[in-house]
Every structure is written in C-alpha cells, then in structure tokens.
Design an enzyme around this catalytic site. Structure first.
Site, PDB file in Angstrom:
ATOM      1  N   ARG A 157       0.840  -1.220   0.000  1.00 31.23           N
ATOM      2  CA  ARG A 157       0.000   0.000   0.000  1.00 31.23           C
ATOM      3  C   ARG A 157       0.870   1.262   0.000  1.00 31.23           C
ATOM      4  O   ARG A 157       0.615   2.222   0.731  1.00 31.23           O
ATOM      5  CB  ARG A 157      -0.944   0.032   1.216  1.00 31.23           C
ATOM      6  CG  ARG A 157      -1.928  -1.085   1.275  1.00 31.23           C
ATOM      7  CD  ARG A 157      -2.955  -1.041   0.143  1.00 31.23           C
ATOM      8  NE  ARG A 157      -3.854  -2.164   0.271  1.00 31.23           N
ATOM      9  CZ  ARG A 157      -3.578  -3.377  -0.216  1.00 31.23           C
ATOM     10  NH1 ARG A 157      -2.478  -3.603  -0.907  1.00 31.23           N
ATOM     11  NH2 ARG A 157      -4.438  -4.358  -0.068  1.00 31.23           N
ATOM     12  N   SER A 232     -10.695  -0.541   3.882  1.00 29.36           N
ATOM     13  CA  SER A 232      -9.843  -0.706   5.078  1.00 29.36           C
ATOM     14  C   SER A 232      -9.332   0.657   5.528  1.00 29.36           C
ATOM     15  O   SER A 232      -8.721   1.376   4.739  1.00 29.36           O
ATOM     16  CB  SER A 232      -8.631  -1.577   4.748  1.00 29.36           C
ATOM     17  OG  SER A 232      -9.060  -2.800   4.221  1.00 29.36           O
ATOM     18  N   GLU A 328      -4.478   3.875   6.338  1.00 27.48           N
ATOM     19  CA  GLU A 328      -4.346   3.670   4.887  1.00 27.48           C
ATOM     20  C   GLU A 328      -5.061   4.808   4.150  1.00 27.48           C
ATOM     21  O   GLU A 328      -4.640   5.249   3.079  1.00 27.48           O
ATOM     22  CB  GLU A 328      -4.972   2.318   4.511  1.00 27.48           C
ATOM     23  CG  GLU A 328      -4.919   2.035   3.023  1.00 27.48           C
ATOM     24  CD  GLU A 328      -5.539   0.698   2.651  1.00 27.48           C
ATOM     25  OE1 GLU A 328      -5.307  -0.302   3.349  1.00 27.48           O
ATOM     26  OE2 GLU A 328      -6.255   0.665   1.639  1.00 27.48           O
TER      27      GLU A 328
HETATM   28  C1  LIG Z   1     -15.548  -0.472  -0.315  1.00 28.10           C
HETATM   29  C2  LIG Z   1     -14.081  -0.204  -0.600  1.00 28.10           C
HETATM   30  C3  LIG Z   1     -13.213  -1.259  -0.784  1.00 28.10           C
HETATM   31  C4  LIG Z   1     -11.855  -1.024  -1.049  1.00 28.10           C
HETATM   32  N1  LIG Z   1     -11.029  -2.104  -1.259  1.00 28.10           N
HETATM   33  C5  LIG Z   1      -9.717  -1.898  -1.534  1.00 28.10           C
HETATM   34  C6  LIG Z   1      -8.854  -3.029  -1.800  1.00 28.10           C
HETATM   35  O1  LIG Z   1      -9.276  -4.187  -1.802  1.00 28.10           O
HETATM   36  N2  LIG Z   1      -7.545  -2.777  -2.052  1.00 28.10           N
HETATM   37  C7  LIG Z   1      -7.050  -1.499  -2.081  1.00 28.10           C
HETATM   38  O2  LIG Z   1      -5.842  -1.357  -2.321  1.00 28.10           O
HETATM   39  N3  LIG Z   1      -7.837  -0.427  -1.853  1.00 28.10           N
HETATM   40  C8  LIG Z   1      -9.154  -0.587  -1.585  1.00 28.10           C
HETATM   41  N4  LIG Z   1      -9.975   0.492  -1.337  1.00 28.10           N
HETATM   42  C9  LIG Z   1      -9.392   1.852  -1.352  1.00 28.10           C
HETATM   43  C10 LIG Z   1      -9.547   2.586  -2.715  1.00 28.10           C
HETATM   44  O3  LIG Z   1     -10.493   1.960  -3.510  1.00 28.10           O
HETATM   45  C11 LIG Z   1      -8.209   2.644  -3.479  1.00 28.10           C
HETATM   46  O4  LIG Z   1      -7.209   3.245  -2.698  1.00 28.10           O
HETATM   47  C12 LIG Z   1      -8.349   3.414  -4.795  1.00 28.10           C
HETATM   48  O5  LIG Z   1      -7.178   3.255  -5.554  1.00 28.10           O
HETATM   49  C13 LIG Z   1      -8.600   4.905  -4.577  1.00 28.10           C
HETATM   50  O6  LIG Z   1      -8.903   5.476  -5.832  1.00 28.10           O
HETATM   51  P1  LIG Z   1      -9.636   6.861  -5.972  1.00 28.10           P
HETATM   52  O7  LIG Z   1      -9.624   7.223  -7.401  1.00 28.10           O
HETATM   53  O8  LIG Z   1     -10.975   6.781  -5.318  1.00 28.10           O
HETATM   54  O9  LIG Z   1      -8.655   7.787  -5.142  1.00 28.10           O
HETATM   55  P2  LIG Z   1      -9.038   9.071  -4.270  1.00 28.10           P
HETATM   56  O10 LIG Z   1      -9.689   8.622  -3.004  1.00 28.10           O
HETATM   57  O11 LIG Z   1      -9.745  10.080  -5.075  1.00 28.10           O
HETATM   58  O12 LIG Z   1      -7.576   9.599  -3.926  1.00 28.10           O
HETATM   59  C14 LIG Z   1      -6.700   8.860  -3.110  1.00 28.10           C
HETATM   60  C15 LIG Z   1      -5.365   9.623  -3.038  1.00 28.10           C
HETATM   61  O13 LIG Z   1      -4.730   9.618  -4.309  1.00 28.10           O
HETATM   62  C16 LIG Z   1      -4.567  10.949  -4.797  1.00 28.10           C
HETATM   63  N5  LIG Z   1      -4.879  10.899  -6.239  1.00 28.10           N
HETATM   64  C17 LIG Z   1      -6.013  10.459  -6.807  1.00 28.10           C
HETATM   65  N6  LIG Z   1      -5.914  10.494  -8.153  1.00 28.10           N
HETATM   66  C18 LIG Z   1      -4.680  10.972  -8.423  1.00 28.10           C
HETATM   67  C19 LIG Z   1      -3.970  11.245  -9.631  1.00 28.10           C
HETATM   68  N7  LIG Z   1      -4.507  11.040 -10.848  1.00 28.10           N
HETATM   69  N8  LIG Z   1      -2.714  11.757  -9.544  1.00 28.10           N
HETATM   70  C20 LIG Z   1      -2.149  11.973  -8.337  1.00 28.10           C
HETATM   71  N9  LIG Z   1      -2.765  11.725  -7.164  1.00 28.10           N
HETATM   72  C21 LIG Z   1      -4.018  11.225  -7.201  1.00 28.10           C
HETATM   73  C22 LIG Z   1      -5.527  11.815  -4.013  1.00 28.10           C
HETATM   74  O14 LIG Z   1      -5.048  13.146  -3.889  1.00 28.10           O
HETATM   75  C23 LIG Z   1      -5.561  11.089  -2.666  1.00 28.10           C
HETATM   76  O15 LIG Z   1      -4.490  11.485  -1.857  1.00 28.10           O
HETATM   77  C24 LIG Z   1     -11.346   0.293  -1.090  1.00 28.10           C
HETATM   78  C25 LIG Z   1     -12.234   1.376  -0.894  1.00 28.10           C
HETATM   79  C26 LIG Z   1     -13.590   1.140  -0.651  1.00 28.10           C
HETATM   80  C27 LIG Z   1     -14.523   2.296  -0.482  1.00 28.10           C
END
Ligand SMILES: Cc1cc2nc3c(=O)[nH]c(=O)nc-3n(C[C@H](O)[C@H](O)[C@H](O)COP(=O)(O)OP(=O)(O)OC[C@H]3O[C@@H](n4cnc5c(N)ncnc54)[C@H](O)[C@@H]3O)c2cc1C
Length: 333
Positions: A157, A232, A328
């Site tokens: 992570r 998580s 996380e």
């Molecule tokens: C129900 C649920 C289940 C999940 N299961 C998992 C799992 O199994 N495994 C796992 O690893 N994660 C899991 N996650 C966490 C999440 O899905 C991941 O971390 C995902 O990659 C976040 O993507 P996002 O586009 O929503 O990021 P955001 O929440 O929008 O951003 C996360 C971070 O990344 C930065 N960011 C976003 N996009 C960019 C970009 N293009 N360039 C630079 N920085 C950027 C943001 O500034 C922020 O700091 C889960 C979340 C939920 C709600």
C-alpha cells in the site's frame, strides 16, 4: 465555498470546496495549473480520502478518459488507460478481451490514476505485478514525465507518490503489461477456491476468477452507496519476529502471515476486533458489523468524528498489542 463534496467521497462526508474543476485531458491540466491558487487537492473517485474540513481552494477532479490496447506480443499485451477511467471498468475491459492479470483486483472502487499511489491490492495480487509505466504532470513545472516501474518504489500500500514525491505530480495515464492465454492464475486465496468449487468450476478462466472476487467482495464489504466508507481504514501492520513471538505466546490464536524478509504481517481487523470495536457505533460513525477494519458513516457523521474514532481505535490497539496502526486512508485536513 459553495461546491458540496458529498458525492465526491465514498465516506459521504458533507464538506464544501470553493470549486471543483473536472480535468479531461493533459493539455487542459497544463493550461489550468499555473492559473489556480495553491494548495489545491487532486481527486479521483474519492474512495480513499477522509475530509476533515471544508476546502478553501480548488479540487481538481481527474477524469481523463480512454482505454487502449497499445501493443500485442506473442505472450503479452500492453494496455493503457487514462487516469480518470474507473478501475473496475478497466478490469472488465481486460477480462472481456481475455487479458490476464487484473482479475483478482475486480470491484476495487476508484480510478486508474490513483491505483499506483498505494499499489492497490486484493486477493493475493498487487498492481505492481502488472504495472509497466505511467505518465504524470509535475505540478511545479507543468511538464509531462514518464515513470518506469522501478522508479515507483512500490511497497505494501505504498509508492514513491506517498513519500518522496507526495503532492508533486498528477498521474494522467497508466500502462499495464497483461498476459495472453494460457494465463498464470492466482488462486491462493482460500475464499476464491471455495467459491469456484461451490460453483462446480475446476478449470477456471480469468472471467471465473473475476466473478468469484466480485461475489466475495459484494458479500463481505459494505457498498459505499448504501453505507459510507473507504474500505480498510488502517494498513495491516508488519512486525518484527521478537514482538510476534511474545504476542503469539499471549494470543496463540493470533492470525499471522510470515513475509519473505522475516517480518510478520498481522490482520489489523483482528487486532481491532480483539479490542472490542467490531460493530461499535459512536453517534453516526462506527466500525462495520462484519469487518472491524472498515470505519463507516451511518449518515451524518463529520470527518472529524470518524477521525477521532480512528485515533481511539489506534490507541487501544497500541495499548493492548504495542502496535501502532498506520492509516491507509488519506486524511484531507
Ligand atoms: C468499499 C471499498 C473497498 C476497497 N477495497 C480496496 C482493496 O481491496 N484494495 C485497495 O488497495 N484499496 C481498496 N480500497 C481503497 C480505494 O479503492 C483505493 O485506494 C483506490 O485506488 C482509490 O482510488 P480513488 O480514485 O478513489 O482515489 P481518491 O480517493 O480520489 O484519492 C486517493 C489519493 O490519491 C490521490 N490521487 C487520486 N488520483 C490521483 C492522480 N490522478 N494523480 C495523483 N494523485 C491522485 C488523491 O489526492 C488522494 O491522496 C477500497 C475502498 C472502498 C470504499
């Protein structure tokens, strides 16, 4: 400050920003960067953030589209995707085209652009295994730069974008190297094997694995559309053998996963559950009834209330097990 962010974060926290600008191309991003006042926030799908306050400034919502099969070789295919592509849509595209490597990562919320940030992982696979390269715009200069796999310093992570280069780049496009049949299948996670067996499948395809993962996740994890959460909340802690052996003596049932470097990974959810937090509700926040590692918003919780609960949970785990849990979820303060 008039733009509600409730629909932009899976916790469903009500907070406001001055403005949200949707970015659909690298050229648009490069044009806008010098014009907006800093600091600003970069948003993908909002599934890994916790908003503590209103945001005095701009949120850039990265929506760059496009999935493309770039090159096809005898054994491998290079696939690219814009940072704004929904992660699960990319997985489905790969499965649809019989390209292997993403199937275990089905149904993870969020965007392609955020996926390398924390090296997303699930069911025995992390994206570092299929990641090839990415393009990102440097915030300070507006220049587009390519990052290759070894430069990303992927860990559990973790990547360089959460450490040395935190807040310095905006990821715009990611390339993956996927397999052509016959695919190497990752079935080591018990639950996948059980679901396949129950469905009478003994020669699974990548589509069967994707379907099995979708089934398991849908049953196990709360759907953010129904109950706000960010998956998580804490990372699984990795501890040294000395601490492990003293904990194991005290708690012989302690689940544990030895790592190749001699350290031991423990399930944070189990530790939190042992401290009595599973299913506990405090006002409109709490931990999920089936998974103590998932903090939830029952409706009107404020980001600060969820954060306060997280700090309490962390403290009780520290006192009981002498382990400091790392969050996380990205805290937007
Ligand atoms: C129900 C649920 C289940 C999940 N299961 C998992 C799992 O199994 N495994 C796992 O690893 N994660 C899991 N996650 C966490 C999440 O899905 C991941 O971390 C995902 O990659 C976040 O993507 P996002 O586009 O929503 O990021 P955001 O929440 O929008 O951003 C996360 C971070 O990344 C930065 N960011 C976003 N996009 C960019 C970009 N293009 N360039 C630079 N920085 C950027 C943001 O500034 C922020 O700091 C889960 C979340 C939920 C709600």
């Amino acid at each position: 400050m008039n733009k509600s962010l409730r629909a932009f974060n899976t916790f469903g926290i009500e907070a406001f920003a001055d403005q949200v600008i949707e970015i659909n191309s690298v050229a648009q991003l490069q044009l806008i960067l010098p014009k907006i006042t800093k600091p600003f926030y970069i948003l993908g799908g909002g599934s890994n953030i916790l908003l503590l306050n209103n945001i005095k400034g701009t949120v850039l919502k990265i929506s760059i589209p496009g999935i493309k099969i770039e090159r096809t070789f005898k054994r491998a295919v290079y696939l690219s995707a814009g940072a704004g592509v929904n992660w699960h849509q990319l997985v489905l595209f790969a499965v649809e085209n019989d390209l292997g490597g993403l199937e275990n990562l089905s149904l993870i919320p969020g965007t392609v652009g955020a996926s390398p940030m924390q090296n997303i992982g699930a069911y025995g696979v992390e994206i570092k295994e299929v990641f090839h390269r990415l393009e990102a715009v440097e915030i300070a200069s507006g220049k587009l730069r390519v990052f290759r796999k070894k430069e990303l310093a992927f860990g559990y992570r973790n990547s360089i974008f959460k450490n040395k280069l935190k807040g310095k780049y905006i990821i715009t496009k990611v390339w993956f190297k996927l397999s052509k049949p016959p695919h190497p299948l990752r079935l080591s996670y018990g639950a996948i094997k059980t679901v396949l067996k129950d469905s009478g499948i003994d020669q699974p395809t990548i589509r069967d694995i994707s379907n099995a993962v979708i089934k398991i996740r849908s049953e196990k994890l709360p759907d953010p559309r129904e109950i706000g959460n960010a998956g998580s909340f804490f990372k699984n802690p990795v501890i040294d053998p000395k601490l492990f052996s003293s904990l194991h003596q005290q708690y012989p049932e302690l689940p544990h996963y030895p790592q190749s470097d001699g350290t031991i990974k423990l399930p944070a959810g189990w530790l939190i559950e042992q401290c009595g937090w599973k299913g506990k509700r405090v006002g409109d926040t709490g931990t999920h009834v089936n998974q103590a590692l998932v903090l939830v918003n029952y409706g009107q919780a404020k980001g600060r209330e969820i954060h306060a609960l997280a700090l309490k949970i962390r403290e009780s785990v520290r006192q009981k097990f002498k382990i400091s849990l790392e969050m996380e979820v990205n805290i937007w303060d």
